[in-house]
Design a protein around this motif. Structure first.
Motif, PDB file in Angstrom:
ATOM      1  N   ALA A 162     -34.054   3.556   1.756  1.00 21.42           N
ATOM      2  CA  ALA A 162     -33.605   4.153   0.253  1.00 21.42           C
ATOM      3  C   ALA A 162     -32.392   3.660  -0.410  1.00 21.42           C
ATOM      4  O   ALA A 162     -32.263   2.707  -0.755  1.00 21.42           O
ATOM      5  CB  ALA A 162     -34.634   5.158  -1.266  1.00 21.42           C
ATOM      6  N   GLY A 163     -31.378   3.884   0.526  1.00 23.35           N
ATOM      7  CA  GLY A 163     -30.239   4.112   0.178  1.00 23.35           C
ATOM      8  C   GLY A 163     -29.595   2.998   0.720  1.00 23.35           C
ATOM      9  O   GLY A 163     -27.872   1.928  -0.023  1.00 23.35           O
ATOM     10  N   GLY A 164     -30.426   1.876   2.143  1.00 24.15           N
ATOM     11  CA  GLY A 164     -29.572   0.604   2.203  1.00 24.15           C
ATOM     12  C   GLY A 164     -28.904   1.272   3.311  1.00 24.15           C
ATOM     13  O   GLY A 164     -27.980   2.192   3.846  1.00 24.15           O
ATOM     14  N   LEU A 165     -27.620   0.470   3.398  1.00 27.54           N
ATOM     15  CA  LEU A 165     -26.109   0.081   4.554  1.00 27.54           C
ATOM     16  C   LEU A 165     -25.015   0.641   3.714  1.00 27.54           C
ATOM     17  O   LEU A 165     -24.295   0.800   3.769  1.00 27.54           O
ATOM     18  CB  LEU A 165     -26.004  -1.744   4.467  1.00 27.54           C
ATOM     19  N   GLN A 166     -25.681   1.324   2.580  1.00 29.51           N
ATOM     20  CA  GLN A 166     -24.538   2.283   2.091  1.00 29.51           C
ATOM     21  C   GLN A 166     -23.667   2.833   2.908  1.00 29.51           C
ATOM     22  O   GLN A 166     -24.412   4.072   3.410  1.00 29.51           O
ATOM     23  CB  GLN A 166     -25.454   2.708   0.413  1.00 29.51           C
ATOM     24  N   ASP A 167     -22.735   2.814   2.424  1.00 28.85           N
ATOM     25  CA  ASP A 167     -22.070   4.746   3.408  1.00 28.85           C
ATOM     26  C   ASP A 167     -22.519   6.388   3.100  1.00 28.85           C
ATOM     27  O   ASP A 167     -23.541   5.693   1.499  1.00 28.85           O
ATOM     28  CB  ASP A 167     -20.464   4.841   3.210  1.00 28.85           C
ATOM     29  N   ASP A 168     -23.020   7.307   3.543  1.00 27.45           N
ATOM     30  CA  ASP A 168     -23.365   8.578   2.784  1.00 27.45           C
ATOM     31  C   ASP A 168     -22.042   9.241   2.347  1.00 27.45           C
ATOM     32  O   ASP A 168     -21.161   9.461   2.171  1.00 27.45           O
ATOM     33  CB  ASP A 168     -23.579   9.147   4.180  1.00 27.45           C
TER      34      ASP A 168
END
Length: 168
Positions: A162-168
């Motif tokens: 759901a967050g896609g390619l975003q960093d954690d």
């Protein structure tokens, strides 16, 4: 799955993992108390406790298998980001997804097989060697811990997707 629904699922799974984490603390306290008492009885009173080592071994199953889902839900495992700069966001994303899927598959087989062992041990009344404690509850603990760990990984995988390619 909507982010709101995913958040509620994560909250429920985290709460269940926390309960199992508290039960693992009970196992640890039991192991510590039994060890201290066993040493006292063996070396001071010269009356060793029959089966103390067996009880500690059984409690260690609970300690580990009940603590792992909580540690995972709190993201408490150690990770090493050796190649993150070289593989970029897409590589990190793919690695996270592959690691989660691998864990889910392995834990699925562990949960299913340990549940089969639980039912067999219960059916055949398998017991430990020294104190003849039934072993089916400990196989069940492995199965429950693995199943909840799997569920935690499924929720984390859904969040990562759901967050896609975003960093954690």
């Amino acid at each position: 799955m909507s982010k709101r629904r995913l958040s509620r699922l994560e909250s429920g799974v985290s709460a269940l993992a926390k309960v199992l984490g508290y039960l693992s603390v009970v196992c640890l306290l039991f192991m510590m108390a039994l060890t201290v008492f066993g040493v006292f009885m063996r070396y001071i009173m010269h009356r060793p406790i029959l089966g103390a080592n067996e009880l500690i071994e059984l409690a260690s199953v609970g300690l580990v298998m009940l603590a792992i889902p909580y540690c995972t839900s709190e993201r408490g495992h150690i990770t090493v980001d050796v190649m993150d700069n070289k593989i970029g966001k897409i590589g990190q994303y793919a690695g996270d997804v592959i690691a989660a899927l691998t864990g889910i598959v392995v834990l699925y087989f562990l949960a299913v097989r340990s549940w089969q062992k639980t039912t067999e041990a219960y059916e055949f009344e398998d017991v430990t060697n020294m104190i003849e404690a039934p072993i089916w509850p400990f196989f069940a603990t492995v199965s429950i811990g693995a199943a909840l760990y799997l569920l935690v990984l499924v929720v984390q995988l859904a969040q990562r997707i759901a967050g896609g390619l975003q960093d954690d």
